[in-house]
Write a protein that holds these residues in place. Structure first.
Motif, mmCIF file in Angstrom:
data_model
loop_
_atom_site.group_PDB
_atom_site.id
_atom_site.type_symbol
_atom_site.label_atom_id
_atom_site.label_comp_id
_atom_site.label_asym_id
_atom_site.label_seq_id
_atom_site.Cartn_x
_atom_site.Cartn_y
_atom_site.Cartn_z
ATOM 1 N N PRO A 129 65.928 10.771 7.086
ATOM 2 C CA PRO A 129 65.342 10.145 5.881
ATOM 3 C C PRO A 129 65.776 8.701 5.681
ATOM 4 C CG PRO A 129 67.088 11.677 5.283
ATOM 5 C CD PRO A 129 66.815 11.894 6.744
ATOM 6 N N TRP A 130 66.877 8.307 6.316
ATOM 7 C CA TRP A 130 67.341 6.930 6.168
ATOM 8 C C TRP A 130 66.319 5.925 6.683
ATOM 9 C CZ3 TRP A 130 67.662 3.990 10.533
ATOM 10 C CH2 TRP A 130 67.726 4.668 11.762
ATOM 11 N N ILE A 131 65.457 6.369 7.621
ATOM 12 C CA ILE A 131 64.421 5.471 8.140
ATOM 13 C C ILE A 131 63.441 5.117 7.024
ATOM 14 C CG2 ILE A 131 62.454 5.288 9.712
ATOM 15 C CD1 ILE A 131 63.985 6.975 11.699
ATOM 16 N N MET B 282 47.864 10.614 13.207
ATOM 17 C CA MET B 282 48.273 10.521 14.603
ATOM 18 C C MET B 282 49.742 10.897 14.816
ATOM 19 S SD MET B 282 46.304 6.966 15.682
ATOM 20 C CE MET B 282 46.888 7.078 17.372
ATOM 21 N N PHE B 283 50.548 10.687 13.772
ATOM 22 C CA PHE B 283 51.977 10.949 13.925
ATOM 23 C C PHE B 283 52.548 11.821 12.801
ATOM 24 C CE2 PHE B 283 51.073 6.653 15.622
ATOM 25 C CZ PHE B 283 51.346 6.894 16.967
ATOM 26 N N PRO B 284 51.841 12.895 12.418
ATOM 27 C CA PRO B 284 52.369 13.743 11.327
ATOM 28 C C PRO B 284 53.695 14.404 11.685
ATOM 29 C CG PRO B 284 50.546 14.829 12.432
ATOM 30 C CD PRO B 284 50.572 13.428 12.939
ATOM 31 N N ASP B 285 53.860 14.780 12.948
ATOM 32 C CA ASP B 285 55.123 15.409 13.357
ATOM 33 C C ASP B 285 56.291 14.432 13.229
ATOM 34 O OD1 ASP B 285 53.749 17.715 13.936
ATOM 35 O OD2 ASP B 285 53.540 17.256 16.071
ATOM 36 N N ASN B 286 56.034 13.170 13.522
ATOM 37 C CA ASN B 286 57.073 12.160 13.379
ATOM 38 C C ASN B 286 57.456 11.972 11.915
ATOM 39 O OD1 ASN B 286 55.170 11.355 15.786
ATOM 40 N ND2 ASN B 286 57.186 10.538 16.310
ATOM 41 N N MET B 287 56.468 12.049 11.032
ATOM 42 C CA MET B 287 56.748 11.927 9.608
ATOM 43 C C MET B 287 57.632 13.063 9.129
ATOM 44 S SD MET B 287 53.049 10.751 8.070
ATOM 45 C CE MET B 287 53.694 10.784 6.393
ATOM 46 N N ILE B 288 57.311 14.267 9.584
ATOM 47 C CA ILE B 288 58.112 15.431 9.198
ATOM 48 C C ILE B 288 59.538 15.293 9.724
ATOM 49 C CG2 ILE B 288 58.385 17.917 9.489
ATOM 50 C CD1 ILE B 288 55.332 18.109 9.616
ATOM 51 N N ALA B 289 59.662 14.827 10.962
ATOM 52 C CA ALA B 289 60.983 14.658 11.563
ATOM 53 C C ALA B 289 61.804 13.618 10.805
ATOM 54 C CB ALA B 289 60.839 14.240 13.029
ATOM 55 N N ILE B 290 61.129 12.550 10.363
ATOM 56 C CA ILE B 290 61.841 11.509 9.617
ATOM 57 C C ILE B 290 62.357 12.053 8.287
ATOM 58 C CG2 ILE B 290 61.520 9.348 8.339
ATOM 59 C CD1 ILE B 290 59.680 8.426 10.612
ATOM 60 N N MET B 291 61.504 12.767 7.562
ATOM 61 C CA MET B 291 61.898 13.234 6.235
ATOM 62 C C MET B 291 62.901 14.379 6.286
ATOM 63 S SD MET B 291 60.645 11.098 4.287
ATOM 64 C CE MET B 291 61.202 11.846 2.758
ATOM 65 N N THR B 292 62.896 15.145 7.367
ATOM 66 C CA THR B 292 63.829 16.280 7.451
ATOM 67 C C THR B 292 65.134 15.931 8.150
ATOM 68 O OG1 THR B 292 62.695 17.015 9.467
ATOM 69 C CG2 THR B 292 62.000 18.010 7.378
#
Length: 229
Positions: free
Chosen positions: A55-57, A42-52
């Motif tokens: 990443p501190w999240i 449901m939130f793959p784009d959010n995962m990509i945004a976090i890791m790129t």
């Protein structure tokens, strides 16, 4: 949480205590799986945004869940009302961090590792529950081995050896399989030592241990099955 739940010292009481522990284990694993699935699908784009970009999240969540393990364990031993909510929050947060790990593997590999983990867990749980042999001595060796693989894993972060990672994963499977058997026997020993008077804190403490055993077994098998991906 009802802090005054008491189980009668009998086979029926022990079975109810096992059922209580495993209902909590199921809640924890189910919540982790739900959160991971939501993040992945449901939130793959959010995962990509976090890791790129942030990443501190992810790293902050990882450190927070480590802290929550100790807080949940302490609260459970003290039988405080906060024990169950903390356990569930930890399970959800662990599902969040696991989603970033699972995203690196093929879906078929993840499913294979999960099913295999469930089968191993089931078998070792039965062994631990029915065996008459005292597993306390084995637990000391398993804890020593656990410390060893933690040190080896830290060293391998700098070495980056695929072979060493594979060996660590195999040893981890053996260690956590043994801990599953021991923790199930420990449920019976704690029940007997308390004369069947088991408050919910004990159930949460036992559930947390088994939850951690399952998650670590799953991650170890995942690394083994994914070696050739």
């Amino acid at each position: 949480m009802n802090d005054n739940v008491i189980y009668t010292r009998s086979d029926a009481g022990l079975n109810r205590f096992f059922a209580k522990v495993y209902s909590l284990v199921g809640m924890g694993i189910g919540l982790s799986a739900l959160v991971s699935a939501m993040m992945l699908y449901m939130f793959p784009d959010n995962m990509i945004a976090i890791m790129t970009n942030q990443p501190w999240i992810y790293y902050g969540a990882t450190f927070l869940e480590l802290a929550l393990v100790f807080v949940a364990s302490s609260s459970a031993r003290k039988n405080t009302p906060a024990a169950l909510p903390i356990f569930l929050v930890y399970s959800a947060l662990n599902g969040f961090t696991l989603s970033f790990i699972l995203a690196s593997y093929a879906q078929a590999t993840v499913l294979q590792a999960f099913v295999s983990s469930a089968l191993v867990f089931f078998v070792m749980a039965i062994i631990g529950a029915v065996t008459k042999r005292d597993l306390s001595g084995m637990s000391k060796a398993l804890m020593a081995g656990l410390i060893g693989i933690l040190i080896a894993s830290l060293v391998n972060l700098f070495i980056g050896s695929g072979g060493m990672s594979f060996i660590i994963s195999i040893i981890s499977v053996l260690i956590f399989s043994g801990l599953i058997a021991y923790d199930n026997q420990l449920i019976k020993r704690v029940y007997d030592s308390q004369g069947g008077r088991m408050v919910n804190g004990w159930a949460i403490s036992m559930a947390l241990s088994l939850y951690l055993d399952f998650i670590n077994l799953f991650l170890s098998l995942l690394r083994i099955f994914a070696r050739n991906d």
